[in-house]
Write a protein that holds these residues in place. Structure first.
Motif, PDB file in Angstrom:
ATOM      1  N   PRO A 290       0.918  -1.160   0.063  1.00  0.00           N
ATOM      2  CA  PRO A 290       0.121   0.033   0.048  1.00  0.00           C
ATOM      3  C   PRO A 290       0.861   1.255   0.040  1.00  0.00           C
ATOM      4  O   PRO A 290       1.898   1.229   0.511  1.00  0.00           O
ATOM      5  N   ILE A 291       0.249   2.211  -0.631  1.00  0.00           N
ATOM      6  CA  ILE A 291       0.835   3.703  -0.422  1.00  0.00           C
ATOM      7  C   ILE A 291      -0.035   4.289   0.595  1.00  0.00           C
ATOM      8  O   ILE A 291      -1.241   4.609   0.361  1.00  0.00           O
ATOM      9  N   VAL A 292       0.580   5.069   1.395  1.00  0.00           N
ATOM     10  CA  VAL A 292      -0.120   5.819   2.444  1.00  0.00           C
ATOM     11  C   VAL A 292       0.419   7.179   2.457  1.00  0.00           C
ATOM     12  O   VAL A 292       1.655   7.564   2.129  1.00  0.00           O
ATOM     13  N   ALA A 293      -0.519   8.145   1.931  1.00  0.00           N
ATOM     14  CA  ALA A 293      -0.257   9.535   1.625  1.00  0.00           C
ATOM     15  C   ALA A 293      -1.226  10.514   2.005  1.00  0.00           C
ATOM     16  O   ALA A 293      -2.240  10.174   2.305  1.00  0.00           O
ATOM     17  N   LEU A 294      -0.794  11.691   1.924  1.00  0.00           N
ATOM     18  CA  LEU A 294      -1.617  12.835   2.529  1.00  0.00           C
ATOM     19  C   LEU A 294      -2.122  13.458   1.210  1.00  0.00           C
ATOM     20  O   LEU A 294      -1.653  13.507   0.134  1.00  0.00           O
ATOM     21  N   PRO A 295      -3.473  14.128   1.060  1.00  0.00           N
ATOM     22  CA  PRO A 295      -3.548  15.136   0.066  1.00  0.00           C
ATOM     23  C   PRO A 295      -2.530  16.166  -0.302  1.00  0.00           C
ATOM     24  O   PRO A 295      -2.029  16.610   0.512  1.00  0.00           O
ATOM     25  N   GLY A 296      -2.218  16.147  -1.602  1.00  0.00           N
ATOM     26  CA  GLY A 296      -1.319  17.043  -2.032  1.00  0.00           C
ATOM     27  C   GLY A 296       0.135  16.370  -2.237  1.00  0.00           C
ATOM     28  O   GLY A 296       1.030  16.945  -2.814  1.00  0.00           O
ATOM     29  N   ASP A 297       0.334  15.039  -1.655  1.00  0.00           N
ATOM     30  CA  ASP A 297       1.528  14.557  -1.716  1.00  0.00           C
ATOM     31  C   ASP A 297       2.002  13.820  -3.103  1.00  0.00           C
ATOM     32  O   ASP A 297       1.191  13.731  -3.917  1.00  0.00           O
ATOM     33  N   VAL A 298       3.140  14.132  -3.342  1.00  0.00           N
ATOM     34  CA  VAL A 298       3.773  13.770  -4.416  1.00  0.00           C
ATOM     35  C   VAL A 298       3.996  11.925  -4.409  1.00  0.00           C
ATOM     36  O   VAL A 298       4.390  11.707  -3.434  1.00  0.00           O
ATOM     37  N   LEU A 299       3.487  11.269  -5.384  1.00  0.00           N
ATOM     38  CA  LEU A 299       3.614   9.855  -5.311  1.00  0.00           C
ATOM     39  C   LEU A 299       4.747   9.441  -6.170  1.00  0.00           C
ATOM     40  O   LEU A 299       5.437  10.050  -6.719  1.00  0.00           O
ATOM     41  N   GLU A 300       4.955   8.052  -5.860  1.00  0.00           N
ATOM     42  CA  GLU A 300       6.040   7.462  -6.231  1.00  0.00           C
ATOM     43  C   GLU A 300       5.867   6.757  -7.961  1.00  0.00           C
ATOM     44  O   GLU A 300       6.632   6.231  -8.494  1.00  0.00           O
ATOM     45  N   LEU A 301       4.663   6.861  -8.100  1.00  0.00           N
ATOM     46  CA  LEU A 301       4.135   6.740  -9.558  1.00  0.00           C
ATOM     47  C   LEU A 301       3.773   7.744 -10.315  1.00  0.00           C
ATOM     48  O   LEU A 301       3.477   8.793 -10.015  1.00  0.00           O
ATOM     49  N   ASP A 302       3.932   7.629 -11.806  1.00  0.00           N
ATOM     50  CA  ASP A 302       3.537   8.791 -12.638  1.00  0.00           C
ATOM     51  C   ASP A 302       2.017   8.730 -12.811  1.00  0.00           C
ATOM     52  O   ASP A 302       1.277   9.087 -11.843  1.00  0.00           O
ATOM     53  N   GLU A 303       1.447   8.506 -13.955  1.00  0.00           N
ATOM     54  CA  GLU A 303       0.202   8.755 -14.532  1.00  0.00           C
ATOM     55  C   GLU A 303      -0.470   7.256 -13.822  1.00  0.00           C
ATOM     56  O   GLU A 303      -0.046   6.257 -13.980  1.00  0.00           O
TER      57      GLU A 303
ATOM     58  N   THR B 188     -13.825   7.006  -9.982  1.00  0.00           N
ATOM     59  CA  THR B 188     -12.311   6.941 -10.637  1.00  0.00           C
ATOM     60  C   THR B 188     -12.136   8.361 -10.713  1.00  0.00           C
ATOM     61  O   THR B 188     -12.663   9.360 -10.945  1.00  0.00           O
ATOM     62  N   ARG B 189     -10.655   8.494 -10.393  1.00  0.00           N
ATOM     63  CA  ARG B 189      -9.984   9.842 -10.742  1.00  0.00           C
ATOM     64  C   ARG B 189      -8.411   9.434 -11.207  1.00  0.00           C
ATOM     65  O   ARG B 189      -7.988   8.433 -10.934  1.00  0.00           O
ATOM     66  N   HIS B 190      -8.171  10.312 -12.098  1.00  0.00           N
ATOM     67  CA  HIS B 190      -6.921  10.243 -12.823  1.00  0.00           C
ATOM     68  C   HIS B 190      -5.918  10.996 -11.969  1.00  0.00           C
ATOM     69  O   HIS B 190      -6.239  12.166 -11.558  1.00  0.00           O
ATOM     70  N   VAL B 191      -4.520  10.320 -11.613  1.00  0.00           N
ATOM     71  CA  VAL B 191      -3.794  11.395 -10.886  1.00  0.00           C
ATOM     72  C   VAL B 191      -2.300  11.322 -11.947  1.00  0.00           C
ATOM     73  O   VAL B 191      -2.027  10.171 -12.559  1.00  0.00           O
ATOM     74  N   ASP B 192      -1.854  12.434 -11.785  1.00  0.00           N
ATOM     75  CA  ASP B 192      -0.602  12.541 -12.445  1.00  0.00           C
ATOM     76  C   ASP B 192       0.546  12.757 -11.742  1.00  0.00           C
ATOM     77  O   ASP B 192       1.125  14.036 -11.759  1.00  0.00           O
ATOM     78  N   GLY B 193       1.247  12.015 -11.209  1.00  0.00           N
ATOM     79  CA  GLY B 193       2.345  12.107 -10.264  1.00  0.00           C
ATOM     80  C   GLY B 193       2.096  12.586  -8.902  1.00  0.00           C
ATOM     81  O   GLY B 193       2.890  12.449  -7.829  1.00  0.00           O
ATOM     82  N   GLU B 194       1.033  13.063  -8.616  1.00  0.00           N
ATOM     83  CA  GLU B 194       0.691  13.749  -7.153  1.00  0.00           C
ATOM     84  C   GLU B 194      -0.812  13.674  -6.995  1.00  0.00           C
ATOM     85  O   GLU B 194      -1.599  13.672  -8.003  1.00  0.00           O
ATOM     86  N   LEU B 195      -1.386  13.890  -5.465  1.00  0.00           N
ATOM     87  CA  LEU B 195      -2.753  13.910  -5.489  1.00  0.00           C
ATOM     88  C   LEU B 195      -3.007  15.424  -5.005  1.00  0.00           C
ATOM     89  O   LEU B 195      -2.235  16.190  -4.691  1.00  0.00           O
ATOM     90  N   ASP B 196      -4.348  15.507  -5.697  1.00  0.00           N
ATOM     91  CA  ASP B 196      -4.780  16.975  -5.452  1.00  0.00           C
ATOM     92  C   ASP B 196      -5.017  17.273  -3.940  1.00  0.00           C
ATOM     93  O   ASP B 196      -5.065  16.450  -3.123  1.00  0.00           O
ATOM     94  N   ASP B 197      -4.962  18.663  -3.653  1.00  0.00           N
ATOM     95  CA  ASP B 197      -5.212  18.908  -2.365  1.00  0.00           C
ATOM     96  C   ASP B 197      -6.402  18.600  -1.617  1.00  0.00           C
ATOM     97  O   ASP B 197      -6.632  18.550  -0.459  1.00  0.00           O
ATOM     98  N   ASP B 198      -7.347  18.357  -2.495  1.00  0.00           N
ATOM     99  CA  ASP B 198      -8.842  17.958  -2.050  1.00  0.00           C
ATOM    100  C   ASP B 198      -9.057  16.568  -2.307  1.00  0.00           C
ATOM    101  O   ASP B 198     -10.192  16.042  -2.220  1.00  0.00           O
ATOM    102  N   PHE B 199      -7.787  15.730  -2.637  1.00  0.00           N
ATOM    103  CA  PHE B 199      -8.289  14.183  -2.661  1.00  0.00           C
ATOM    104  C   PHE B 199      -9.093  13.709  -1.686  1.00  0.00           C
ATOM    105  O   PHE B 199      -8.651  13.927  -0.535  1.00  0.00           O
ATOM    106  N   PRO B 200     -10.088  12.824  -1.877  1.00  0.00           N
ATOM    107  CA  PRO B 200     -10.875  12.185  -0.813  1.00  0.00           C
ATOM    108  C   PRO B 200      -9.879  11.279   0.225  1.00  0.00           C
ATOM    109  O   PRO B 200      -9.052  10.673  -0.304  1.00  0.00           O
TER     110      PRO B 200
END
Length: 617
Positions: free
Chosen positions: A50-63, A73-85
């Motif tokens: 699992p990836i444990v992250a905060l809204p707004g965090d940069v992920l180790e994945l790209d798209e 569903t939501r598309h992410v591009d390298g980071e989570l939006d600040d309002d990510f659920p």
């Protein structure tokens, strides 16, 4: 305590520092044994875990595409939006593995400043109790606390033990951390109790003894509860509906109980075909014992109903033990995640030269990640559920645990032959914060004893309240931190009256928990924290003065034990005293009489005034 050890790829620290900052090297035989127990994680674990992250965090994945809990569903591009659920989602990058994405607020829910009572529920008996404090007694304590202006009640773990005739006394060695102990039911208040003869007099007679006899209490309660269930258990449609919504986890618990009734409380000793929860033989057992399985599920429904009534309108902080019994239900269900041939404990220290072995098998860190943290999530959520608070026993275990291997080549099997094994603390704290946020439940971490550098800082960062005790702190309570629960003692330490009169040290001598020199030194040190009490003062005066000092603490939570408030000289548990009736001492004042107890009311007013900013009484 500074971390100087080298941690290998299995998470094992090669050395450790004791309370005196002396470094000890872990024997190679211990390291070899623990590596064998832990095993080697799969090469692609970091791509699946699992990836444990905060809204707004940069992920180790790209798209990547994320499937949210609600199915959208939501598309992410390298980071989570600040309002990510916030929540438990699934994420998948093109060509990659589908992984759990846990989005956390990062900080636990924090309460307003208040005070409350710490209660050993089994000890809090009333005139209506059947030999042990129960959930109706908790309701009475909650009503008293609310009338006094308290904001919480902290209780011992209520987790279930094996339903067999010989009951485990320690609340800290349960069979499960997901379900509750039916010994705490008020039998007369379970649905359908009117349909059978309860013989309340025989039940209440169980309170006549000087000690709590769990075996006798459970034998009596179980027999009557089974009669109630057989007479009415399927009459109320609310029960099967509730059972269905609990899913596989309750089915597993009820199944384990039914098998334990027939084959004993340790799944390792069962017929081999029953040791696998998903085996065909287990399925056949359930089919042949359908009524017995349903009975154990029904008990949990009754507990849920009574706990809701007991906690209504008040935060009840429930205690999460560090682990479970190795032969118990959780260990049976999650045997592929728990370590075999090893248990959790503590290294040698000034209080115990041999170290401690607590008897619970630890979760293997990499296997916990591979299981999507589900065993940890379910334990946290179930303990926190419906009550508004969680106390994590030995919170340092989120960072590292002392593993004690069983005897083998080069290893004695004693606690001194152990080593620390590291855990993914940042992920675990993030999960605690998410569950706290969802349940609007405060979280206290029991960070007493030797605490390595960085633990309390990480707790503060995540909104986990520290635990500060008058018996442990050198500084005045007025200087203690705000984000903490402040108290005088715990269930493992002397009561004020026991310390003041010398009754506690006399009992320690009786049970040989230390040399005379060690015991006298310890008592003198603790007495030094009771400032302003004359030598010939009554124990009630010492209790009052101690709580006046506690009331000056700026901490968010101020906690007083019922034992202190009634000047009980006996602590609930004396570690190292195996021949003492630990966890079996009833409170010397009945629950019915607590509201009229003069010293208890004085303690309540003192803490209430401290919280409100007034002068302690």
């Amino acid at each position: 305590m500074t971390r100087t050890a080298t941690t290998d790829e299995w998470g094992i620290d090669a050395s450790w520092l004791d309370a005196l900052d002396e470094e000890h090297t872990v024997p190679q035989a211990t390291i070899d044994r623990l590596r064998e127990v832990i095993g080697t994680p799969p090469d692609d674990l970091d791509e699946r875990a699992p990836i444990v992250a905060l809204p707004g965090d940069v992920l180790e994945l790209d798209e990547a595409e994320v499937t949210l809990e609600d199915g959208s569903t939501r598309h992410v591009d390298g980071e989570l939006d600040d309002d990510f659920p916030l929540g438990y989602h699934w994420i998948q990058a093109p060509g990659g593995h589908r992984r759990r994405l846990i989005v956390t607020p990062g900080r636990c829910w924090l309460p307003d400043r208040t005070w409350g009572w710490a209660v050993q529920l089994y000890a809090a008996r009333s005139r209506a109790s059947w030999g042990i404090g129960d959930l109706a007694d908790l309701r009475s304590i909650r009503e008293m606390a609310a009338a006094q202006g308290a904001g919480f009640v902290l209780i011992n773990p209520l987790h279930a033990v094996a339903p067999t005739p010989e009951q485990e006394a320690s609340p800290y060695l349960p069979a499960t951390r997901r379900f509750r102990n039916p010994i705490y039911l008020r039998v007369s208040e379970v649905p359908g109790a009117h349909a059978v003869e309860l013989d309340e007099d025989a039940g209440r007679a169980l309170s006549d003894g000087e000690l709590i006899d769990r075996d006798a209490v459970w034998a009596r309660k179980r027999a009557v509860l089974r009669r109630v269930f057989d007479a009415t258990g399927r009459d109320d449609q609310a029960f099967p509906d509730w059972w269905w919504h609990q899913g596989q986890k309750l089915q597993d618990w009820a199944t384990w109980c039914a098998i334990a009734d027939e084959h004993g409380p340790d799944w390792h000793t069962w017929p081999e075909a029953l040791r696998d929860p998903r085996s065909e033989e287990v399925g056949r057992f359930v089919a042949d014992h359908e009524r017995d399985v349903a009975f154990h599920a029904w008990l949990q429904w009754c507990l849920q109903l009574q706990l809701e009534r007991a906690t209504e309108g008040m935060t009840v902080i429930q205690d999460l033990p560090i682990g479970v019994a190795g032969g118990g239900a959780d260990a049976w269900t999650w045997q592929d995640v728990l370590a075999q041939g090893v248990s959790v404990g503590a290294p040698p220290d000034a209080f115990n030269s041999q170290g401690q072995d607590w008897g619970s098998p630890p979760l293997v860190p990499w296997r916990l990640r591979a299981a999507d943290y589900e065993p940890f999530i379910e334990s946290i959520r179930a303990t926190m559920a419906g009550a508004g608070g969680l106390r994590i026993d030995h919170v340092m275990g989120l960072f590292r645990l002392w593993w004690v291997p069983s005897a083998g080549p080069g290893v004695s099997g004693g606690a001194a032959d152990g080593a620390y094994v590291r855990y993914p603390a940042e992920d675990l704290l993030g999960i605690v914060a998410l569950e706290s946020h969802r349940a609007q439940a405060l979280v206290v971490g029991e960070d007493l004893g030797t605490v390595e550098d960085g633990v309390r800082e990480a707790m503060a960062e995540h909104g986990v309240l520290s635990y500060r005790l008058l018996w442990f702190e050198d500084d005045e309570p007025a200087t203690w931190p705000t984000e903490a629960m402040a108290a005088i003692s715990t269930h493992d330490l002397p009561t004020v009256a026991g310390l003041w009169t010398g009754a506690d040290i006399a009992e320690q001598r009786e049970h040989g928990t230390g040399t005379d020199e060690e015991l006298e030194r310890g008592r003198t040190e603790l007495l030094g924290r009771l400032r302003g009490v004359k030598k010939k003062a009554k124990p009630e005066t010492a209790v009052r003065k101690a709580h006046e000092a506690l009331a000056t603490a700026p901490s968010l939570l101020l906690s007083a034990t019922l034992e202190d408030a009634v000047a009980d000289e006996r602590r609930p548990n004396m570690p190292g005293a195996a021949d003492r009736p630990n966890w079996s001492l009833p409170l010397p004042v009945l629950v019915d009489d607590l509201p009229q107890h003069e010293l208890l009311q004085t303690v309540a007013r003192t803490l209430a005034d401290g919280v409100s900013g007034g002068s302690p009484a």
